[in-house]
Design an enzyme around this catalytic site. Structure first.
Site, PDB file in Angstrom:
ATOM      1  N   LYS A  22       9.002  -2.050   3.832  1.00  0.00           N
ATOM      2  CA  LYS A  22      10.431  -2.058   3.988  1.00  0.00           C
ATOM      3  C   LYS A  22      11.051  -2.168   2.712  1.00  0.00           C
ATOM      4  O   LYS A  22      11.959  -1.651   2.263  1.00  0.00           O
ATOM      5  CB  LYS A  22      11.066  -3.079   5.252  1.00  0.00           C
ATOM      6  CG  LYS A  22      10.521  -2.464   6.534  1.00  0.00           C
ATOM      7  CD  LYS A  22      11.117  -3.585   7.630  1.00  0.00           C
ATOM      8  CE  LYS A  22      10.863  -4.945   7.284  1.00  0.00           C
ATOM      9  NZ  LYS A  22       9.249  -5.303   7.523  1.00  0.00           N
ATOM     10  N   ARG A  45      17.327  -7.759  13.647  1.00  0.00           N
ATOM     11  CA  ARG A  45      15.918  -7.809  14.151  1.00  0.00           C
ATOM     12  C   ARG A  45      16.004  -8.235  15.657  1.00  0.00           C
ATOM     13  O   ARG A  45      14.892  -8.397  16.016  1.00  0.00           O
ATOM     14  CB  ARG A  45      15.490  -9.092  13.394  1.00  0.00           C
ATOM     15  CG  ARG A  45      14.409  -8.721  12.261  1.00  0.00           C
ATOM     16  CD  ARG A  45      14.008  -9.990  11.461  1.00  0.00           C
ATOM     17  NE  ARG A  45      12.717 -10.052  11.071  1.00  0.00           N
ATOM     18  CZ  ARG A  45      12.428  -9.621   9.858  1.00  0.00           C
ATOM     19  NH1 ARG A  45      13.403  -9.164   8.880  1.00  0.00           N
ATOM     20  NH2 ARG A  45      11.311  -9.802   9.450  1.00  0.00           N
ATOM     21  N   ARG A  94       3.365 -15.253  -0.865  1.00  0.00           N
ATOM     22  CA  ARG A  94       4.456 -15.853  -0.044  1.00  0.00           C
ATOM     23  C   ARG A  94       3.846 -16.929   0.927  1.00  0.00           C
ATOM     24  O   ARG A  94       2.921 -16.668   1.599  1.00  0.00           O
ATOM     25  CB  ARG A  94       5.178 -14.646   0.703  1.00  0.00           C
ATOM     26  CG  ARG A  94       6.412 -14.048   0.037  1.00  0.00           C
ATOM     27  CD  ARG A  94       7.008 -12.975   0.702  1.00  0.00           C
ATOM     28  NE  ARG A  94       7.293 -13.039   2.074  1.00  0.00           N
ATOM     29  CZ  ARG A  94       7.748 -12.041   2.541  1.00  0.00           C
ATOM     30  NH1 ARG A  94       8.021 -11.031   2.105  1.00  0.00           N
ATOM     31  NH2 ARG A  94       8.058 -12.193   3.846  1.00  0.00           N
ATOM     32  N   ARG A 153       4.342 -13.585  13.000  1.00  0.00           N
ATOM     33  CA  ARG A 153       5.344 -12.781  12.514  1.00  0.00           C
ATOM     34  C   ARG A 153       5.125 -11.378  13.409  1.00  0.00           C
ATOM     35  O   ARG A 153       6.289 -10.761  13.839  1.00  0.00           O
ATOM     36  CB  ARG A 153       5.382 -12.706  11.137  1.00  0.00           C
ATOM     37  CG  ARG A 153       5.950 -13.934  10.494  1.00  0.00           C
ATOM     38  CD  ARG A 153       5.520 -13.649   8.871  1.00  0.00           C
ATOM     39  NE  ARG A 153       6.099 -12.596   8.235  1.00  0.00           N
ATOM     40  CZ  ARG A 153       5.447 -12.214   7.073  1.00  0.00           C
ATOM     41  NH1 ARG A 153       4.566 -12.778   6.392  1.00  0.00           N
ATOM     42  NH2 ARG A 153       5.980 -11.195   6.527  1.00  0.00           N
TER      43      ARG A 153
END
Ligand code: AP5
Length: 225
Positions: free
Chosen positions: A13, A87, A159, A170
């Site tokens: 994305k 989301r 990250r 996630r």
């Protein structure tokens, strides 16, 4: 053009949103990046968001909506690319009210499809510049000098939420809380276009642009009926 980029963690994305923004001149509103900036800066919203982001949990809807409202107020009327927002169905409903209030409308939802094993591999190889935020991948897009950003020379880091256990979490959060948005937008009559995100970056971008043109053509011919 107001477009949502939807897809699981690591689908691309951010990569595609940055290219699309460059090509179209639309502003990109990426809630994950805004949150990471706030966490780094240690602002009160960042301090509140930190534990959610690092654990791979969704940040509460009201904090996210406040962030988007602020960004959207400054965005040019003709275009915004929403990367990683909304989301949840609750965020989508509040977003619809916000768009109406600002006299904007949503043109399309682009869903970037990538299989789970590919996502896990991609995220374990992702490195981000700690200075400018440029994104690299050990397999598909390495920097010229290992560990250094090609753009600004900054240090590349993994990250905090890209460790394998958090990535798995996630992915579960995406399935439970974000995937229902596809049915939500289909029911609302918003064009929902799936693109195969497992191909090279430029081919995925070409597909996204093609899908957006088709959605625009369909909208125009509907308006002329
Ligand atoms: P966010 O930053 O939005 O993370 P995400 O959705 O998990 O997505 P990623 O950034 O991990 O991946 P991406 O799809 O952008 O892929 P990328 O282009 O980097 O959110 C982080 C956190 O913030 C959330 O967990 C949550 O806590 C919070 N948050 C954010 N928004 C929220 C909201 N609305 N509500 C509540 N909480 C929210 O690509 C990945 C890697 O693959 C890179 O290394 C890239 O180089 C590589 N790559 C990209 N495309 C390709 C390709 N075609 N082929 C090969 N490699 C590729």
């Amino acid at each position: 053009m107001n477009v949502i980029l939807l897809g699981p963690p690591g689908a691309g994305k951010g990569t595609q949103g940055a290219l699309l923004a460059e090509r179209s001149g639309a502003v990109r509103i990426a809630t994950g990046e805004l949150l990471r900036e706030a966490v780094r800066a240690g602002t009160p919203p960042g301090q509140k968001a930190r534990k959610y982001v690092e654990a791979g949990e969704l940040v509460p809807d009201d904090a996210i909506l406040e962030l988007v409202r602020e960004r959207l107020a400054d965005a040019p009327a003709d275009g915004a690319i929403f990367d990683g927002f909304p989301r949840t169905v609750a965020q989508a409903e509040a977003f619809e009210a916000l768009l109406a209030e600002l006299g904007r409308s949503l043109d399309a939802v682009i869903v970037i499809d990538v299989a789970e094993d590919v996502l896990v591999r991609r995220l374990s190889g992702r490195r981000t510049c700690s200075a400018c935020g440029a994104v690299y991948n050990a397999d598909s897009g390495p920097p010229s000098v290992p560990g250094r950003c090609d753009v600004c020379g900054g240090t590349l880091v993994a990250r905090a939420d890209d460790d394998p256990a958090t990535v798995r979490h996630r992915l579960g959060v995406h399935v439970e809380q974000t995937l229902p948005l596809i049915a939500h937008y289909q029911a609302a009559g918003t064009p929902v276009c799936h693109v195969d995100g497992e191909r090279p970056v430029d081919e995925v971008q070409r597909d996204i642009v093609r899908s957006l043109r088709a959605a625009e053509d369909a909208r125009r011919s509907e308006a002329h009926r």
